[in-house]
Enzyme design. Structure first.
Site, mmCIF file in Angstrom:
data_model
loop_
_atom_site.group_PDB
_atom_site.id
_atom_site.type_symbol
_atom_site.label_atom_id
_atom_site.label_comp_id
_atom_site.label_asym_id
_atom_site.label_seq_id
_atom_site.Cartn_x
_atom_site.Cartn_y
_atom_site.Cartn_z
ATOM 1 C CE LYS A 234 -4.509 -1.718 0.937
ATOM 2 N NZ LYS A 234 -5.633 -1.964 1.847
ATOM 3 N NE ARG A 268 -7.921 -7.983 -0.159
ATOM 4 C CZ ARG A 268 -7.410 -7.220 -1.115
ATOM 5 N NH1 ARG A 268 -6.356 -6.479 -0.889
ATOM 6 N NH2 ARG A 268 -7.988 -7.198 -2.313
#
Ligand code: 7PJ
Length: 292
Positions: A234, A268
């Site tokens: 991210k 995840r």
């Protein structure tokens, strides 16, 4: 329960049991041409190649993924909305093939009630909704599938969420939102035992908000529901240590370990093999400490 076997938190995902007493890896399969971090890698030209997708899925299962999360809507900042039909056309054929060929829990990354219903009918085992079942009809559709649901927090909508995220206290607000969604689920007949929570790293959050949430995970874990986290590749990593998307695996592993140490049950990730190893080290330490 048999008194000779210690009770373990187990999630029934359409008959496949997930043992949450050790941290689990959820591998990301993106069927979108434009996702955050691996957009278009399953495409040949402008079409999703089912062979590439099943190969990726098989590799992830071999590398230790307990869950595969299949998404057909890009939720990266600035992403354009897709129609429910487009999303179904991308995702459903893959659900069918993975169900037939691999032994893994299939999670559907969607906010679409119709896709929840159709995917469940084809063997999906988990619903992962970045909008926490707030779309019209989503609560009812999710309930009727009987599947577990991951409720994620997002401030705003993907096309604008990173413009100016604002919180008085991000951990309190995310916690209160998730608690309210749990209450909405229970009110409509989805039992708590079927719910997971996710603070939604990167979804309407600045770097400072993301770090506060990582630090505050134990407070969110105190709700007693399993936590799922998505930190893989991210943009907070890019912003903090100046790494391009394809250089973010080591930092993603560090974040995964930090999250598990603070109570996350499921991580995840786009990079299953290294994440599995990192979490196996957390599990090894935990078993030595005798708290598993
Ligand atoms: C997340 C997600 C996340 C959950 C995406 C990306 C963006 N679902 N879907 N949690 N992120 N539950 O993969 O970078 O963090 S899409």
């Amino acid at each position: 329960m048999n008194p000779s076997t210690p009770s373990r938190p187990v999630l029934d995902c359409a008959g496949r049991m997930l043992d949450l007493s050790r941290p689990l890896v959820m591998g990301v399969i993106n069927t979108t041409p434009d996702s955050f971090s691996d957009g278009g890698t399953l495409f040949r030209g402008d079409h999703l190649d089912p062979e590439l997708a099943i190969e990726r899925a098989r590799d992830m299962v071999d590398a230790g993924a307990a869950i595969l999360d299949i998404g057909g809507e890009s939720t990266r900042p600035g992403a354009a909305p897709v129609s429910a039909q487009q999303e179904m056309d991308r995702v459903l054929p893959l659900v069918e093939r993975i169900t037939a060929e691999l032994d893994v829990v299939i999670s559907i990354d969607t906010s679409s009630p119709q896709l929840m219903t159709e995917a469940a009918a084809r063997g999906a085992g988990l619903i992962n909704d970045v909008r926490a079942l707030q779309r019209e009809g989503a609560l009812e559709a999710a309930r009727d599938t009987g599947l577990p649901v991951c409720l994620m927090h997002m401030q705003g909508e993907p096309d604008t969420m990173q413009a100016a995220p604002t919180y008085a206290n991000v951990v309190d607000e995310v916690g209160a939102f998730l608690e309210a969604r749990v209450a909405a689920c229970e009110a409509i007949g989805i039992p708590r035992e079927r719910l997971l929570l996710d603070p939604g790293f990167g979804f309407g959050k600045t770097v400072a908000h993301n770090l506060s949430l990582l630090e505050g995970l134990p407070r969110l874990a105190a709700a007693g529901l399993p936590l799922l986290v998505g930190l893989s590749r991210k943009s907070l990593i890019g912003k903090l240590i100046n790494r391009e998307v394809d250089e973010r695996v080591p930092a993603s592993l560090a974040l995964a370990v930090l999250a598990v140490e603070r109570g996350a049950a499921i991580v995840r990730t786009h990079d299953v093999a290294p994440t599995w190893d990192a979490l196996a080290m957390c599990a090894a330490l935990r078993s030595l400490q005798g708290n598993d």
